[in-house]
Design a protein around this motif. Structure first.
Motif, PDB file in Angstrom:
ATOM      1  N   TRP A  68       0.868  -1.178   0.000  1.00 43.67           N
ATOM      2  CA  TRP A  68       0.000   0.000   0.000  1.00 43.67           C
ATOM      3  C   TRP A  68       0.902   1.225   0.000  1.00 43.67           C
ATOM      4  O   TRP A  68       1.598   1.496   0.986  1.00 43.67           O
ATOM      5  CB  TRP A  68      -0.900   0.013   1.229  1.00 43.67           C
ATOM      6  CG  TRP A  68      -1.903  -1.089   1.259  1.00 43.67           C
ATOM      7  CD1 TRP A  68      -3.119  -1.111   0.637  1.00 43.67           C
ATOM      8  CD2 TRP A  68      -1.800  -2.347   1.963  1.00 43.67           C
ATOM      9  NE1 TRP A  68      -3.768  -2.291   0.905  1.00 43.67           N
ATOM     10  CE2 TRP A  68      -2.989  -3.066   1.716  1.00 43.67           C
ATOM     11  CE3 TRP A  68      -0.813  -2.915   2.786  1.00 43.67           C
ATOM     12  CZ2 TRP A  68      -3.218  -4.329   2.245  1.00 43.67           C
ATOM     13  CZ3 TRP A  68      -1.041  -4.180   3.313  1.00 43.67           C
ATOM     14  CH2 TRP A  68      -2.225  -4.880   3.048  1.00 43.67           C
ATOM     15  N   ASP A  73      -4.223   4.479   0.704  1.00 48.25           N
ATOM     16  CA  ASP A  73      -4.412   3.217  -0.014  1.00 48.25           C
ATOM     17  C   ASP A  73      -4.862   2.115   0.942  1.00 48.25           C
ATOM     18  O   ASP A  73      -5.768   1.330   0.629  1.00 48.25           O
ATOM     19  CB  ASP A  73      -3.101   2.797  -0.683  1.00 48.25           C
ATOM     20  CG  ASP A  73      -2.779   3.622  -1.906  1.00 48.25           C
ATOM     21  OD1 ASP A  73      -3.186   3.247  -3.009  1.00 48.25           O
ATOM     22  OD2 ASP A  73      -2.107   4.661  -1.751  1.00 48.25           O
ATOM     23  N   ASP A  77      -8.607   0.112   1.227  1.00 43.58           N
ATOM     24  CA  ASP A  77      -8.790  -1.335   1.208  1.00 43.58           C
ATOM     25  C   ASP A  77      -9.566  -1.807   2.443  1.00 43.58           C
ATOM     26  O   ASP A  77     -10.378  -2.745   2.356  1.00 43.58           O
ATOM     27  CB  ASP A  77      -7.438  -2.046   1.128  1.00 43.58           C
ATOM     28  CG  ASP A  77      -6.985  -2.243  -0.316  1.00 43.58           C
ATOM     29  OD1 ASP A  77      -7.671  -1.750  -1.230  1.00 43.58           O
ATOM     30  OD2 ASP A  77      -5.942  -2.891  -0.532  1.00 43.58           O
ATOM     31  N   ALA A 132      -3.159   9.632  -3.301  1.00 47.04           N
ATOM     32  CA  ALA A 132      -4.495   9.229  -2.864  1.00 47.04           C
ATOM     33  C   ALA A 132      -5.532   9.510  -3.947  1.00 47.04           C
ATOM     34  O   ALA A 132      -6.455   8.721  -4.157  1.00 47.04           O
ATOM     35  CB  ALA A 132      -4.868   9.962  -1.578  1.00 47.04           C
ATOM     36  N   THR A 135      -5.290   6.809  -6.614  1.00 45.44           N
ATOM     37  CA  THR A 135      -5.908   5.567  -6.136  1.00 45.44           C
ATOM     38  C   THR A 135      -7.429   5.675  -6.171  1.00 45.44           C
ATOM     39  O   THR A 135      -8.126   4.740  -6.576  1.00 45.44           O
ATOM     40  CB  THR A 135      -5.445   5.253  -4.710  1.00 45.44           C
ATOM     41  OG1 THR A 135      -4.025   5.058  -4.711  1.00 45.44           O
ATOM     42  CG2 THR A 135      -6.111   4.003  -4.168  1.00 45.44           C
ATOM     43  N   LYS A 139      -8.525   3.186  -9.076  1.00 44.17           N
ATOM     44  CA  LYS A 139      -8.764   1.888  -8.457  1.00 44.17           C
ATOM     45  C   LYS A 139     -10.042   1.867  -7.622  1.00 44.17           C
ATOM     46  O   LYS A 139     -10.923   1.039  -7.842  1.00 44.17           O
ATOM     47  CB  LYS A 139      -7.570   1.512  -7.573  1.00 44.17           C
ATOM     48  CG  LYS A 139      -7.701   0.174  -6.852  1.00 44.17           C
ATOM     49  CD  LYS A 139      -6.433  -0.122  -6.062  1.00 44.17           C
ATOM     50  CE  LYS A 139      -6.498  -1.472  -5.363  1.00 44.17           C
ATOM     51  NZ  LYS A 139      -7.486  -1.489  -4.262  1.00 44.17           N
TER      52      LYS A 139
END
Length: 206
Positions: A68, A73, A77, A132, A135, A139
């Motif tokens: 991470w 990140d 998760d 950030a 991400t 993602k």
């Protein structure tokens, strides 16, 4: 924030785990995510640190940062895992109904879980942290909206609106939710959920 302080009352640190490189070991990953949830529950977003997670999980900081890249990140998760366990999207032939039910459950999750309560802070951090933000954009959003995309695509497949409108309607849905969470008005906005979902899901005129 001091990354050297373990939140008061947190469980005892686990024995140190050996690093296994870039490939994620499922047991180590699970231990890190469990430690991250515990640290988040104890200290909230402001008290969350990689040092505390490292000590509690018994995993080296280099290993965590290899898997991470940033604190955000890891928190994303944790959020994703808790959300997947807590939320199920209904799938019927009524898009407005499905969105209304799902949104109510999502807002409950945001208000009642440690990771849900940090969601607003994560979005705020992404505005000043390039890593950030990347991400979030590349993602987090694609993964977290996959089930919603499916609902909109099914409605388009039933002929309720053109497939070209799917992305726009999904954006409207995300914008509605983020408006209320980012302004901390979830309870105030609950009465708006059903009518807003009817608007977002409304069939296109011929």
């Amino acid at each position: 924030m001091n990354d050297d302080i373990l939140p008061d009352g947190a469980p005892s640190p686990a024995p140190r785990r050996a690093s296994i490189g870039a490939r994620r070991n499922p047991a180590s990953q699970a231990a890190i995510l469990a430690a991250a949830r515990a640290v988040l529950a104890e200290g909230g977003y402001a008290g969350f640190s990689i040092d505390a997670v490292s000590r509690l999980a018994g995993a080296g900081k280099p290993t965590i940062y290899r898997w991470w890249k940033t604190r955000a990140d890891l928190l994303m998760d944790v959020y994703a895992a808790e959300k997947a366990a807590a939320l199920q999207a209904p799938v019927t032939d009524d898009l407005a109904h499905d969105l209304t039910v799902y949104t109510g459950r999502l807002w409950d999750f945001w208000g009642s879980t440690p990771s849900g309560r940090t969601f607003r802070a994560l979005i705020a951090e992404a505005q000043s942290n390039e890593g950030a933000l990347e991400t979030l954009r590349a993602k987090f959003l694609p993964e977290r909206t996959q089930h919603l995309l499916m609902l909109f695509e099914k409605a388009a497949g039933r002929g309720e609106f053109a497939p070209a409108e799917v992305a726009m309607r999904l954006g409207l849905y995300i914008g509605f939710n983020w408006y209320y969470v980012l302004t901390d008005r979830l309870e105030e906005g609950r009465m708006a959920i059903a009518p807003a979902m009817r608007l977002i899901a409304a069939p296109s005129r011929p």
